[in-house]
Write an enzyme that holds these catalytic residues in place. Sequence first.
Site, PDB file in Angstrom:
ATOM      1  N   LYS A  74      -6.784  -3.736  32.175  1.00  0.00           N
ATOM      2  CA  LYS A  74      -7.082  -5.105  31.712  1.00  0.00           C
ATOM      3  C   LYS A  74      -6.369  -6.108  32.609  1.00  0.00           C
ATOM      4  O   LYS A  74      -5.198  -5.900  32.977  1.00  0.00           O
ATOM      5  CB  LYS A  74      -6.612  -5.248  30.257  1.00  0.00           C
ATOM      6  CG  LYS A  74      -6.964  -6.590  29.614  1.00  0.00           C
ATOM      7  CD  LYS A  74      -6.535  -6.607  28.145  1.00  0.00           C
ATOM      8  CE  LYS A  74      -6.910  -7.921  27.464  1.00  0.00           C
ATOM      9  NZ  LYS A  74      -6.502  -7.960  26.053  1.00  0.00           N
ATOM     10  N   SER A 149     -10.074  -9.068  22.622  1.00  0.00           N
ATOM     11  CA  SER A 149     -10.125  -9.656  23.947  1.00  0.00           C
ATOM     12  C   SER A 149     -10.237  -8.629  25.076  1.00  0.00           C
ATOM     13  O   SER A 149     -10.536  -9.007  26.208  1.00  0.00           O
ATOM     14  CB  SER A 149      -8.884 -10.514  24.180  1.00  0.00           C
ATOM     15  OG  SER A 149      -7.732  -9.692  24.176  1.00  0.00           O
ATOM     16  N   SER A 173      -7.235  -6.666  19.539  1.00  0.00           N
ATOM     17  CA  SER A 173      -7.971  -6.703  20.810  1.00  0.00           C
ATOM     18  C   SER A 173      -8.213  -5.364  21.489  1.00  0.00           C
ATOM     19  O   SER A 173      -8.916  -5.323  22.492  1.00  0.00           O
ATOM     20  CB  SER A 173      -7.257  -7.611  21.802  1.00  0.00           C
ATOM     21  OG  SER A 173      -7.601  -8.925  21.538  1.00  0.00           O
TER      22      SER A 173
END
Length: 513
Positions: A74, A149, A173
């Site tokens: 990420k 997210s 997330s």
Amino acid sequence: MKTLLSTQEQLKKGDVQLTDITGQYLDKIRKDNSSVNAFVDVDEDSVQKQANHIQSKIDSGKAGKLAGSVIGIKDVICERGKKVTCASNILRNFESVYDATVIQKLQKEDALFIGRCNMDEFAMGSSTENSIHGPTRNPRNTDHVSGGSSGGSAAAVAADMCDVSLGSDTGGSIRQPASYCGVVGVKPTYSRVSRYGLVAYASSFDCIGPFSKNVTDSAMILQEIAGHDPMDNSSSDKPVGNYMDAVNNPGGKLRIGVPEEYFGDGLDEEIRSIIESSLDELKGDGAELVPVKLPHTPYGIATYYILATAEASSNLARYDGVRYGHRADFEELEKELGMERSAIEQEIKIAVGTSKEEATERLMKLDSPLARLYKKSRTEGFGKEVKRRILLGTYVLSAGYYDAYYAKAQKVRRLIKQDFDSVFSDVDVIVSPTAPTTAFKLGENQDDPVQMYLNDVYTISANLAGICGISLPAGTHSNGLPVGIQFMANSFSETDLFRAARRHELLSGFSEG
Ligand code: GLN
């Protein structure tokens, strides 16, 4: 049955080469990333180099425990020499000069990093639509969001562009996008994994964790990244459990709490029945189902969005365009301020060089050149949702409202934690749906932040309490989208989490492996 372990077996026997594996993943990325947009940065040369290096270690029998694994990261986790944008304009050109501890640990065990995964700006969001790189789409149906997210990390695994990925979970997330994309996602106990090198959103909530195609692979990754880190004072020095043993031997007594608050209004009826049939299967397998109550659940969302935004407003204060982050264009400033460039530069020098008090004093004059530089840089640098949160967080921390909001939310956080403490004195794990709906359509919740926040209703409490949770596939909705089931376990009881999840996986046969 493809797991990291089975791939490793094949690599060891020489049935397959790591370059073949990375080649297939890169092909997949070339083919599908333009529609899914899971990756924002893939450096094929580096992938090739890493593959050759790790393959030679495999050939000489000196490979680490994760040799053969291909991992997406990420874009909020620092990798040396890579852009770490956090999907924000303010960090568009920021390049990390160091590796996060999780990166160092994975590298030491010969994991291969294939690219950087898309996300909501600064991990604020539930759909990966708040990104300067454009939205990540759900690989199962590209009209729908991937969740967020960590949507890029979930979609990359779901679209078979890598084996596993890392995401971060502050309020859901990892688990929510895992549920939306039909993969496994683990939020470890707070402090179980070092946050050194994770760009901060809300420091008392943030956790790094894995996504994978099956429970075993997540256990294998967490096993390596968990543990105390001298670079992160808040990381726990409790011994790390044996997660691989838990997935290999998931049997034995299992008491599963079923909280009524997680099955109430707002839950999609089909999701409810999918979860209920999962519960029936677990019961048939010998697990004991225990009705439990977590009475403060309804306050979770409000509490989280007060505390997390308060922490965010403080954490994001560092992006000023002076020390680092996007800086507003000097020419425009010259025009707006009617000042010479040298005078503006002088002002910045004074601000950086003087004492904190003097700099603050300068900033208090809202029309001072320095204040205007900050304002313009931050206005240009941050997206709408991030601004909303900075404003909200600043408001709840302001002197007149501190007690009414921030201090009160801290108290409610404690009550939510106490709810879990009392339930975990009786059960091993708690079960629930991961999200109240399947992945919604792109744009559907964009104009309604509260509706977007409501998505986190089942995931947020675990972050408030600091406990661990996992989402894994439970079935497919009649709309064709995946449905996730969540297990939560007490702090540092990841072994219970993996045991329950593995049992469910074996019964449902939904995940690969
Ligand atoms: N959706 C939540 C939020 O927007 C959670 C985000 C997260 O876990 N990083 O804050």
